[in-house]
Design an enzyme around this catalytic site. Structure first.
Site, PDB file in Angstrom:
ATOM      1  N   GLU A 332       0.809  -1.224   0.000  1.00 59.71           N
ATOM      2  CA  GLU A 332       0.000   0.000   0.000  1.00 59.71           C
ATOM      3  C   GLU A 332       0.841   1.273   0.000  1.00 59.71           C
ATOM      4  O   GLU A 332       0.721   2.117   0.887  1.00 59.71           O
ATOM      5  CB  GLU A 332      -0.972  -0.015   1.181  1.00 59.71           C
ATOM      6  CG  GLU A 332      -1.934  -1.184   1.119  1.00 59.71           C
ATOM      7  CD  GLU A 332      -2.868  -1.271   2.316  1.00 59.71           C
ATOM      8  OE1 GLU A 332      -2.884  -0.334   3.142  1.00 59.71           O
ATOM      9  OE2 GLU A 332      -3.585  -2.273   2.426  1.00 59.71           O
ATOM     10  N   HIS A 410     -10.353  -6.337  -2.500  1.00 56.95           N
ATOM     11  CA  HIS A 410     -11.425  -6.203  -1.518  1.00 56.95           C
ATOM     12  C   HIS A 410     -12.570  -5.479  -2.223  1.00 56.95           C
ATOM     13  O   HIS A 410     -12.504  -4.264  -2.443  1.00 56.95           O
ATOM     14  CB  HIS A 410     -10.955  -5.406  -0.306  1.00 56.95           C
ATOM     15  CG  HIS A 410      -9.884  -6.090   0.485  1.00 56.95           C
ATOM     16  ND1 HIS A 410     -10.127  -7.196   1.252  1.00 56.95           N
ATOM     17  CD2 HIS A 410      -8.554  -5.837   0.609  1.00 56.95           C
ATOM     18  CE1 HIS A 410      -9.005  -7.590   1.836  1.00 56.95           C
ATOM     19  NE2 HIS A 410      -8.037  -6.778   1.454  1.00 56.95           N
TER      20      HIS A 410
END
Length: 693
Positions: A332, A410
């Site tokens: 990330e 996700h």
């Protein structure tokens, strides 16, 4: 020290045995319906109606005593006074009650004593093995008041032998007096797994390995059987992260990670390592001097931080060298809100891109056989995808050994589209890198305003078809996709039950009783969707959806030391142009609610919900508030965040800029804090004051 008590244990030798061979031909589940869930078994209760503490004691020198000043039911409760530290509170010994490998539900009602200001309470477990304490959060920070009883309820599985085990109530900060009442510890007898189903890993054997993210609790009993039957790869959800492996400088802990690797080896499974460098779940000492003060941005600080990073990677990646198929080396690092696309984490502030270069270089040196990945969420969003593409292109051109790109995925039942996901995959093919789906789950919710008491059948069917469509896409690109991992084993243990809000989600292939769902058939044999029975009943929303709130998702939450969330940010729907100019909002035409979803030493996760209470749509909005105790915004989603001094500014994303009359939008964020973390008391929307609720 009390000797460890013998419990119902599953020997590793038994766990290593293969489940009976799976059928090579797909058969309808209708020939073998799933068993129905048993009723819960209550093993311990505390109602405090007999005028005693019923075994509850203080953690330190506070006072724990029966009280009739307030009660959730009946006339008695337990009152805790004289607290001088936030971690003090009522404690109950569970060592002779809790059995190894059983998934328990813990429930307790809490309220503050009369006259106390609102606070955040949580329910936790302390366990000790060989004298070493560990702390597991069962229920995260929850607002409690002096006027209302609040239920703290969560699940817990003891996954290893211990000599000490207690449950306790504490507060996130402050020392208010509090009452507890109606504690209950229960479990639902486990159903056997369905052994006559085709194994997912066998169905996908010609395409790619299929994995699941697990904790140590999934290595025991029925969970272990389900894991070894259907999956041929595992990821340690939390056990290999920095806060779990090196919470204190130089003190490494590998017990849980070792157990996961050993289970994988015994069952012929691959292991994905997760993760070596990330802006979350990294202890504060990594970015502090020896006195605990934040490091300044200097050449010396950069050298210190990179040395700490190299030491950490050599220890953990070196320990498992030859046993890990792939590492999420950095996680990330992209923020599409920045002009250069790079997240302004402490890693970046202190080292620039050199922490990425160092992490990949050292990982390659200590484990040359492992494939090295850069991993991120929302990589289907064009801006984020393109920034990641550019970064990988730059670093590979420099010789940084990046083998692949990890797409977390996700997602939810409505978003993203297959075409958006395909564009994500095709973007990286010219780079010649491997691609892996690393953290997939499909939420049944489409926005933060929805909540179902049980997953509705129509959502489970939509989820099944979404799994079908995405796995069809993965199969078409199996030459480029070298692994697919689901972020969890079954619905009984998913981080989405507490993020972005607390509610029952059902994002995986197997339900809370480890039985196959329609989603399972979406992957294995879509012709069986809607044909085979499912033990999951229908439900109806407990709140109405917000038409402009975004879908939300992110990674895992079963901390084993100091609890902290694992926030991966929300998926972003297909962008639409932001109308201009930004309109004036009439005074009193907006309402704001502010909440802290989770808090840990040095950081917290918050949510602000804005409602247009006026009669006209707001076409473009900017929300502002002031942090009064030095809190610092580090990340935002569902909008672009910035902070100048103490003032925080959130501007609308392109897709949620239009806020119709009566509609709401939620903005999530992460921030740092020290000392105290008071909630803001005033908010403005486009310069006009909002009512705070």
């Amino acid at each position: 020290m009390r000797a460890p008590r013998t419990r119902r244990a599953w020997p590793y030798g038994l766990l290593g045995l293969a489940v009976a061979a799976s059928l090579a031909v797909v058969v309808p589940l209708a020939t073998a319906p799933a068993a129905q869930a048993a009723e819960p078994v209550v093993v311990a209760t505390s109602t405090f109606e007999d005028g005693t503490t019923q075994g509850w004691v203080p953690r330190a020198d506070e006072t724990v005593a029966p009280s009739t000043a307030a009660a959730h039911t009946g006339s008695g409760s337990l009152l805790v006074t004289g607290r001088t530290r936030s971690w003090e509170g009522p404690v109950l010994d569970l060592l002779d009650t809790v059995e190894l490998g059983t998934r328990y539900t813990l429930s307790v009602w809490v309220r503050l004593a009369a006259g106390e200001a609102d606070a955040q309470a949580r329910l936790s477990v302390e366990r000790r093995t060989d004298g070493t304490p560990s702390y597991d959060q069962v229920v995260g920070n929850t607002t409690v008041t002096a006027g209302t009883w609040v239920n703290l309820q969560g699940q817990y599985t003891l996954a290893q032998e211990v000599e000490f085990l207690t449950v306790y109530v504490e507060t996130a900060s402050g020392t208010p007096a509090l009452h507890i009442d109606d504690f209950a510890l229960s479990y639902v007898p486990a159903l056997p797994i369905q052994t006559d189903l085709p194994s997912v890993k066998d169905v996908l054997a010609g395409e790619f390995p299929i994995g699941a993210a697990v904790s140590r609790a999934q290595l025991i009993g029925n969970h272990a059987q389900l894991l070894s039957k259907h999956f041929d790869s595992v990821t340690a959800g939390n056990a290999m992260k920095w806060d779990a492996t090196q919470p204190v400088e130089g003190e490494f802990r590998f017990t849980d990670a070792d157990a996961i690797v050993a289970f994988a080896e015994a069952n012929g499974m691959q292991v994905r390592g997760h993760t070596l460098a990330w802006h979350n779940q990294t202890p504060s000492w990594v970015f502090a001097d020896t006195a605990g003060n934040p490091l300044p941005v200097t050449a010396a600080s950069k050298e210190l931080v990179l040395t700490r990073l190299e030491t950490h990677i050599r220890e953990i990646a070196g320990r498992y060298a030859g046993k890990i198929s792939a590492w999420d080396v950095v996680n990330e690092v992209i923020d599409e809100g920045q002009s250069d696309g790079i997240r302004r984490s402490r890693w970046y502030e202190l080292t620039g891109l050199d922490f990425i270069r160092t992490a990949f270089r050292v990982a390659r040196e200590v484990d040359p056989a492992a494939k090295l990945f850069i991993n991120d969420y929302n990589t289907n969003v064009p801006a984020k995808r393109d920034h990641l593409f550019n970064l990988v292109s730059q670093l590979r051109a420099e010789g940084v050994p990046i083998d692949g790109v990890g797409h977390q995925m996700h997602v939810n039942v409505d978003w993203p589209s297959v075409s958006e996901t395909e564009a994500m995959l095709t973007r990286f093919i010219p780079l010649g890198v491997e691609q892996q789906i690393t953290e997939m789950d499909i939420s049944i919710y489409t926005n933060s305003g929805e909540s179902f008491p049980t997953p509705p059948q129509d959502r489970l069917l939509r989820q099944a078809y979404r799994y079908r469509d995405l796995f069809d896409l993965y199969r078409r690109y199996s030459a480029d996709i070298t692994s697919v991992t689901l972020w969890g084993l079954a619905d009984d243990d998913t981080w989405l039950d507490s993020f972005p809000v607390t509610r029952i989600d059902a994002p995986l292939l197997f339900d809370r009783q480890l039985q196959a769902k329609p989603a399972y058939w979406g992957v294995v044999d879509p012709s069986q969707i809607g044909v085979t029975p499912t033990p999951t009943p229908s439900g109806s929303p407990t709140s109405s959806p917000s038409p402009t709130a975004s879908p939300t998702s992110g990674p895992t939450p079963t901390p084993t030391t100091t609890p902290s969330p694992t926030p991966t940010v929300n998926p972003t729907p297909t962008p639409t142009p932001t109308p201009t100019p930004t309109p004036t909002v009439p005074a009193g035409s907006c309402r704001v609610s502010y909440s802290v979803a989770g808090q840990w030493p040095g950081g917290f996760q918050g949510e602000v919900r804005v409602t247009n209470t006026g009669t006209s749509a707001i076409n473009g909005w900017t929300l502002r508030w002031t942090f009064t105790a030095g809190q610092q915004l580090t990340q935002a989603w569902n909008g672009t965040g910035a902070q100048s001094g103490s003032q925080v500014t959130i501007t609308a994303a392109t897709w949620n800029a239009n806020l119709p009359a009566g509609a709401s939008v939620s903005v999530g964020f992460l921030a740092d804090w020290t000392g105290s973390n008071p909630a803001p008391t005033a908010f403005t929307l486009n310069g006009s004051s909002c009512t705070v609720s």
